[in-house]
Design an enzyme around this catalytic site. Structure first.
Site, PDB file in Angstrom:
ATOM      1  CB  CYS A  42      -5.200   1.731   0.002  1.00  0.00           C
ATOM      2  SG  CYS A  42      -6.439   0.952   1.039  1.00  0.00           S
TER       3      CYS A  42
ATOM      4  CG  HIS B 115      -8.685   2.881  -3.315  1.00  0.00           C
ATOM      5  ND1 HIS B 115      -7.745   1.937  -3.650  1.00  0.00           N
ATOM      6  CD2 HIS B 115      -9.124   2.554  -2.084  1.00  0.00           C
ATOM      7  CE1 HIS B 115      -7.630   1.062  -2.658  1.00  0.00           C
ATOM      8  NE2 HIS B 115      -8.452   1.408  -1.696  1.00  0.00           N
TER       9      HIS B 115
ATOM     10  CD  GLU C 261      -6.848   2.924  -7.048  1.00  0.00           C
ATOM     11  OE1 GLU C 261      -6.422   4.004  -6.613  1.00  0.00           O
ATOM     12  OE2 GLU C 261      -6.950   1.899  -6.345  1.00  0.00           O
TER      13      GLU C 261
END
Lengths: 206, 251
Positions: A83, A188, A190
């Site tokens: 990001c 992202h 994650e």
């Protein structure tokens, strides 16, 4: 896994969600803002959410930039920007009109949307990525896989060869880059369920 | 193309999932962490946890729950209920929440939206609005829908956008619990006049209702609770159904 992986903490957003995903993969990572830890690291994750200029100021104030430059440009070890962490790798950003780390020949600009009620900024949610070149980071990830995005500014890579992923919004933008040992993803991993987990695994296995 | 999001909502009371019918008559629908994990595996795009009995002494329980959820799931999730300060938000984000949602506290203190957006970024500030149609007007309600205010829903949504909200979660109390479909007109009015995403909530009863809210872009995302909790609709089935209707979701 003998690699020492560190997550750089420079006061930009919550790093726990990134760390938790590594924990799930049973990989030991250290969250640190100590330049000395960078010297002995094998891999670095540079996450971040927030304002570009503030991020550069924080990196500066923590005296992290020389160590990061050495790690990335001289030692050429793998680094993954997520990001804002990806955006910082560019020459500059419109967000605060600020110079970046300049590792990738690119500019970061605000989304320039004509139909603002149809294409809302921040670009938030799940969107597909097109895979533009072969990459170990994309191993076992299909083209058109969906990742989770939240961002208002985007990357423009000036060298086509650096573009790893592109994504369609009102127009197509660079959603991931890869240049030698330098990796950056606008989305992202994650937060991107199993596909994101695969990407993190791929980074670990580089 | 940015996909439409399907968001199961878990109402939490004393660490358990419940779902009210028109905000009363709570029924037990299971363990939140277990449910969250199931939804994540089934293809939910995000999750929302609303602590409907949030009180100061319960705050620690919620933070602990958020921590457990964050360890188990790898999709974004929002936490709401009783949040009224920077410190509340900080604790929840640190525990692993991606976004927080505020409702009554934003009505009481609209400046809170600015404060949170400046401190944590708009991307993690969701303003939830409970709206009911009263005497020809859409009116904002607070305290879990129990109390009417004098504020009109549409101008309020615009105000919180101005103040820095990153997303609106609009619950139509007239539709909530009825299973007769989402409030398409009101949601569509907001979606088509705001520059931030709008999540439709309240009224989902069958798969066709999701088609109705998405087909003309009347919402960016749709939230439901009981139809998912009681397995009346499976998320994979719903997403396949939407695909058949040319509505793009993450599959």
């Amino acid at each position: 896994m003998g690699d020492k992986i560190i997550i750089i903490d420079y006061g930009m957003g919550n790093l726990n969600s990134v760390k938790k995903k590594f924990d799930r993969l049973k990989v030991n990572v250290i969250i640190t803002s100590d330049p000395h830890e960078i010297e002995s690291a094998n891999k670095i994750v540079l996450p971040g959410v927030g304002h570009f200029k503030k991020a550069m100021e924080n990196l500066n104030n923590l005296n992290l930039i020389p160590a990061l430059n050495k790690f990335t440009l001289i030692d050429k070890k793998p680094i993954l920007g997520i990001c804002l962490g990806m955006q910082l790798m560019a020459n500059n950003s419109e967000e605060g009109n600020c110079e970046g780390l300049g590792w990738i020949d690119a500019n970061v600009v605000n989304f320039s949307i004509s139909n603002k009620l149809r294409y809302k900024v921040p670009h938030m949610g799940w969107n597909q990525v097109h895979i533009n070149k072969e990459s170990l980071l994309m191993k076992e990830i299909g083209s058109q896989s969906e990742f989770y995005f939240v961002h208002s500014y985007h990357f423009i890579a000036n060298q086509k060869s650096d573009i790893l992923n592109e994504t369609d919004f009102e127009y197509k933008f660079t959603s991931a880059v890869e240049k030698d040992n330098i990796y950056g993803v606008q989305y992202h991993p994650e937060k991107s369920h199993e596909t994101g987990e695969q990407l993190l695994k791929n980074f670990i296995n580089l | 193309m940015l996909t439409k999001r399907i968001i199961p909502c878990l109402d939490i009371k004393d660490g358990k999932t419940v779902k009210g019918i028109n905000f009363v008559d709570l029924r037990d629908a299971g363990d939140p962490v277990e449910l969250a994990q199931i939804y994540s595996e089934q293809g939910a795009d995000e999750l929302v946890f609303l602590d409907i009995t949030a009180t100061v002494e319960k705050r620690k329980t919620l933070v602990e729950l958020v921590r457990r959820v964050a360890q188990k799931i790898n999709i974004p999730f929002t936490v709401g209920g009783g949040i009224s300060s920077k410190e509340d938000v900080s604790a929840l984000l640190n525990a692993g929440a991606d976004k927080i949602s505020i409702n009554s506290s934003a009505v009481r203190n609209p400046e809170l939206v600015n404060i949170l957006a400046n401190e944590f970024g708009s991307q993690c500030v969701v303003v939830a609005i409970d709206s009911r149609y009263v005497n020809g007007e859409h009116i904002v309600h607070v305290k879990g829908g129990r109390e009417a205010t004098s504020i009109k829903t549409i101008p309020w949504a615009h105000e919180v956008e101005e103040r820095g909200a990153g997303e609106i979660l609009l619950t139509s109390m007239d539709h909530d619990g009825t299973k007769n479909g989402f409030a398409i007109e009101l949601t569509g009015t907001l979606t088509k006049s705001l520059n931030i995403p709008v999540i439709a909530s309240g009224g989902a009863g069958n798969m066709e209702h999701f088609v109705e809210i998405f087909k003309n872009n009347d919402a960016d995302a749709a939230l439901a609770a009981s139809i998912f909790h009681f397995k009346e609709i499976g998320i994979p089935d719903l997403k396949n159904f939407l695909k058949g209707k040319n509505i793009t979701t993450r599959i």
